[in-house]
Scaffold this motif. Structure first.
Motif, short mmCIF file in Angstrom:
data_model
loop_
_atom_site.label_atom_id
_atom_site.label_comp_id
_atom_site.label_asym_id
_atom_site.label_seq_id
_atom_site.Cartn_x
_atom_site.Cartn_y
_atom_site.Cartn_z
N GLY A 248 34.52 3.16 -30.65
CA GLY A 248 35.62 3.98 -31.11
C GLY A 248 36.42 3.24 -32.17
O GLY A 248 36.29 2.04 -32.37
N GLY A 249 37.24 3.99 -32.84
CA GLY A 249 38.08 3.42 -33.87
C GLY A 249 38.83 4.51 -34.58
O GLY A 249 38.70 5.69 -34.27
N SER A 250 39.65 4.10 -35.55
CA SER A 250 40.42 5.09 -36.29
C SER A 250 40.80 4.54 -37.65
O SER A 250 40.64 3.36 -37.94
CB SER A 250 41.68 5.47 -35.51
N PHE A 251 41.30 5.44 -38.48
CA PHE A 251 41.83 5.10 -39.79
C PHE A 251 43.28 5.54 -39.81
O PHE A 251 43.58 6.74 -39.80
CB PHE A 251 41.04 5.82 -40.89
N LYS A 252 44.20 4.59 -39.79
CA LYS A 252 45.62 4.90 -39.79
C LYS A 252 46.35 3.93 -40.70
O LYS A 252 46.04 2.74 -40.74
CB LYS A 252 46.22 4.75 -38.39
N TYR A 253 47.32 4.44 -41.42
CA TYR A 253 48.21 3.62 -42.26
C TYR A 253 47.43 2.71 -43.20
O TYR A 253 47.73 1.52 -43.34
CB TYR A 253 49.16 2.79 -41.39
N ASP A 254 46.39 3.24 -43.83
CA ASP A 254 45.53 2.50 -44.76
C ASP A 254 44.86 1.29 -44.11
O ASP A 254 44.67 0.26 -44.75
CB ASP A 254 46.31 2.07 -46.00
N ARG A 255 44.53 1.40 -42.83
CA ARG A 255 43.83 0.34 -42.11
C ARG A 255 42.71 0.95 -41.29
O ARG A 255 42.84 2.04 -40.76
CB ARG A 255 44.76 -0.39 -41.15
N ILE A 256 41.62 0.22 -41.15
CA ILE A 256 40.54 0.60 -40.24
C ILE A 256 40.73 -0.19 -38.96
O ILE A 256 40.85 -1.42 -39.00
CB ILE A 256 39.16 0.29 -40.84
N ILE A 257 40.75 0.50 -37.85
CA ILE A 257 40.89 -0.14 -36.55
C ILE A 257 39.62 0.16 -35.75
O ILE A 257 39.32 1.32 -35.48
CB ILE A 257 42.13 0.36 -35.80
N ILE A 258 38.87 -0.88 -35.41
CA ILE A 258 37.63 -0.77 -34.65
C ILE A 258 37.84 -1.41 -33.29
O ILE A 258 38.35 -2.53 -33.20
CB ILE A 258 36.46 -1.47 -35.38
N GLN A 259 37.46 -0.71 -32.23
CA GLN A 259 37.61 -1.25 -30.88
C GLN A 259 36.57 -2.33 -30.64
O GLN A 259 35.38 -2.11 -30.84
CB GLN A 259 37.45 -0.14 -29.84
N GLY A 260 37.02 -3.51 -30.23
CA GLY A 260 36.14 -4.63 -29.95
C GLY A 260 36.22 -5.68 -31.03
O GLY A 260 36.80 -5.48 -32.10
N ASP A 261 35.65 -6.83 -30.75
CA ASP A 261 35.65 -7.95 -31.69
C ASP A 261 34.32 -7.95 -32.45
O ASP A 261 33.33 -8.50 -31.99
CB ASP A 261 35.85 -9.28 -30.94
N TYR A 262 34.31 -7.33 -33.62
CA TYR A 262 33.11 -7.24 -34.44
C TYR A 262 33.34 -7.87 -35.81
O TYR A 262 32.74 -7.45 -36.80
CB TYR A 262 32.71 -5.76 -34.62
N ARG A 263 34.18 -8.89 -35.89
CA ARG A 263 34.52 -9.48 -37.18
C ARG A 263 33.30 -9.99 -37.94
O ARG A 263 33.14 -9.69 -39.12
CB ARG A 263 35.51 -10.64 -37.00
#
Length: 109
Positions: free
Chosen positions: A75-90
């Motif tokens: 899961g994840g989202s695009f909010k406030y010009d940021r991508i947020i991805i659930q989990g540590d996938y750096r």
């Protein structure tokens, strides 16, 4: 007679060369000079990966969000010009972005 020759015999009008228009279509996302910042946070005890710093069109960033979410099945989202991805996938996200031609900077840890 190998497979390429057989295909040429079956489809003589088909060309396997890549035209200039097709190369531009492959890289649909605008590439910037400044690096995209990839950082890690914990919210409510759960790890998330945040990408920020993209200065292109928001539609391109939304396409990238959808692609990353599908690639990792998370899961994840695009909010406030940021991508947020659930989990540590750096690490995985950074390699994907570098393959696409982006400059990526790892922040925090």
């Amino acid at each position: 007679m190998d497979l390429q020759d057989q295909l040429k015999n079956l489809f003589p009008d088909h060309s396997t060369e890549v035209s200039e228009n097709e190369t531009y279509q492959k890289s649909e996302i605008w590439l910037q000079d400044d690096p995209i910042i990839c950082k890690y946070e914990k919210r409510k005890g759960k790890p998330i990966t945040i990408l920020e710093g993209y200065t292109g069109a928001t539609e391109d960033f939304k396409k990238l969000t959808k692609e990353l979410k599908q690639k990792f099945s998370v899961g994840g989202s695009f909010k406030y010009d940021r991508i947020i991805i659930q989990g540590d996938y750096r690490d995985k996200i950074m390699t994907i972005l570098k393959e696409k031609g982006f400059n990526v900077k790892r922040v925090g840890g």
